[in-house]
Motif scaffolding. Structure first.
Motif, mmCIF file in Angstrom:
data_model
loop_
_atom_site.group_PDB
_atom_site.id
_atom_site.type_symbol
_atom_site.label_atom_id
_atom_site.label_comp_id
_atom_site.label_asym_id
_atom_site.label_seq_id
_atom_site.Cartn_x
_atom_site.Cartn_y
_atom_site.Cartn_z
ATOM 1 N N GLU A 84 65.643 22.835 20.182
ATOM 2 C CA GLU A 84 65.476 22.112 18.920
ATOM 3 C C GLU A 84 64.602 20.860 19.088
ATOM 4 O O GLU A 84 64.015 20.366 18.126
ATOM 5 C CB GLU A 84 66.832 21.735 18.314
ATOM 6 C CG GLU A 84 67.647 20.743 19.126
ATOM 7 C CD GLU A 84 68.521 21.366 20.218
ATOM 8 O OE1 GLU A 84 69.317 20.614 20.807
ATOM 9 O OE2 GLU A 84 68.412 22.577 20.481
ATOM 10 N N GLU A 87 61.059 21.487 17.913
ATOM 11 C CA GLU A 87 60.927 21.386 16.454
ATOM 12 C C GLU A 87 60.919 19.933 16.008
ATOM 13 O O GLU A 87 60.152 19.542 15.121
ATOM 14 C CB GLU A 87 62.032 22.164 15.748
ATOM 15 C CG GLU A 87 61.896 23.666 15.871
ATOM 16 C CD GLU A 87 60.533 24.169 15.393
ATOM 17 O OE1 GLU A 87 60.057 23.730 14.323
ATOM 18 O OE2 GLU A 87 59.945 25.009 16.096
ATOM 19 N N GLU A 88 61.765 19.118 16.629
ATOM 20 C CA GLU A 88 61.798 17.694 16.312
ATOM 21 C C GLU A 88 60.443 17.046 16.627
ATOM 22 O O GLU A 88 59.926 16.248 15.839
ATOM 23 C CB GLU A 88 62.901 17.007 17.117
ATOM 24 C CG GLU A 88 62.981 15.507 16.897
ATOM 25 C CD GLU A 88 63.978 14.849 17.827
ATOM 26 O OE1 GLU A 88 64.970 14.311 17.316
ATOM 27 O OE2 GLU A 88 63.751 14.861 19.053
ATOM 28 N N LYS A 91 57.843 18.105 14.031
ATOM 29 C CA LYS A 91 58.078 17.370 12.783
ATOM 30 C C LYS A 91 57.527 15.943 12.912
ATOM 31 O O LYS A 91 56.884 15.432 11.996
ATOM 32 C CB LYS A 91 59.575 17.359 12.482
ATOM 33 C CG LYS A 91 59.939 16.698 11.184
ATOM 34 C CD LYS A 91 61.461 16.787 10.967
ATOM 35 C CE LYS A 91 61.862 16.077 9.703
ATOM 36 N NZ LYS A 91 63.315 16.117 9.504
ATOM 37 N N LEU A 92 57.775 15.321 14.034
ATOM 38 C CA LEU A 92 57.272 13.972 14.292
ATOM 39 C C LEU A 92 55.740 13.934 14.273
ATOM 40 O O LEU A 92 55.139 13.068 13.656
ATOM 41 C CB LEU A 92 57.802 13.463 15.639
ATOM 42 C CG LEU A 92 57.256 12.124 16.129
ATOM 43 C CD1 LEU A 92 57.637 11.005 15.170
ATOM 44 C CD2 LEU A 92 57.774 11.844 17.532
ATOM 45 N N ARG A 94 53.737 15.943 12.725
ATOM 46 C CA ARG A 94 53.267 16.106 11.340
ATOM 47 C C ARG A 94 53.314 14.779 10.594
ATOM 48 O O ARG A 94 52.397 14.435 9.857
ATOM 49 C CB ARG A 94 54.090 17.172 10.609
ATOM 50 C CG ARG A 94 53.711 18.605 10.981
ATOM 51 C CD ARG A 94 54.365 19.627 10.051
ATOM 52 N NE ARG A 94 55.807 19.705 10.208
ATOM 53 C CZ ARG A 94 56.439 20.456 11.110
ATOM 54 N NH1 ARG A 94 55.757 21.204 11.951
ATOM 55 N NH2 ARG A 94 57.753 20.469 11.168
ATOM 56 N N LYS A 95 54.385 14.008 10.798
ATOM 57 C CA LYS A 95 54.502 12.691 10.161
ATOM 58 C C LYS A 95 53.398 11.757 10.646
ATOM 59 O O LYS A 95 52.824 11.015 9.861
ATOM 60 C CB LYS A 95 55.858 12.056 10.471
ATOM 61 C CG LYS A 95 56.990 12.628 9.709
ATOM 62 C CD LYS A 95 58.276 11.899 10.078
ATOM 63 C CE LYS A 95 59.479 12.521 9.426
ATOM 64 N NZ LYS A 95 60.710 11.841 9.806
#
Length: 98
Positions: A84, A87-88, A91-92, A94-95
């Protein structure tokens, strides 16, 4: 290896801690300088030039912190089978790339 506790805190080595705080202090100084420029009615392009320098400094800070995170927390979590974390990280990223 640095220890990550539930991804809520991180114990940093002294050198990393000092380097990050030094970068932040320089950024704060740059921001105070920009504020002074506005208060003193400086020419817009001069203020914008300093704003670009602050943006570059923040980007450099973020890259340094991200590299440290990948080398420590992410690497350790992957070794422990915590998928996981990937995925974290995605996501980071993308931000960060907005």
């Amino acid at each position: 290896m640095d220890k990550c506790a539930c991804h809520k805190t991180k114990i940093r080595e002294e050198a990393e801690y000092k380097a990050l705080l030094n970068r932040l202090a320089r950024i704060e100084g740059q921001l105070r300088g920009i504020r002074g420029m506005v208060e003193n009615n400086a020419y817009c392009p001069d203020i914008l030039t300093q704003t670009a320098a602050v943006n570059a400094a923040i980007d450099a800070f973020s890259r340094e912190l991200l590299a440290s995170h990948i080398r420590s927390c992410v690497t350790e979590d992957i070794r422990q089978g915590k998928d996981e974390t990937v995925e974290e990280l995605l996501k980071l990223l993308r931000k960060m790339m907005h």
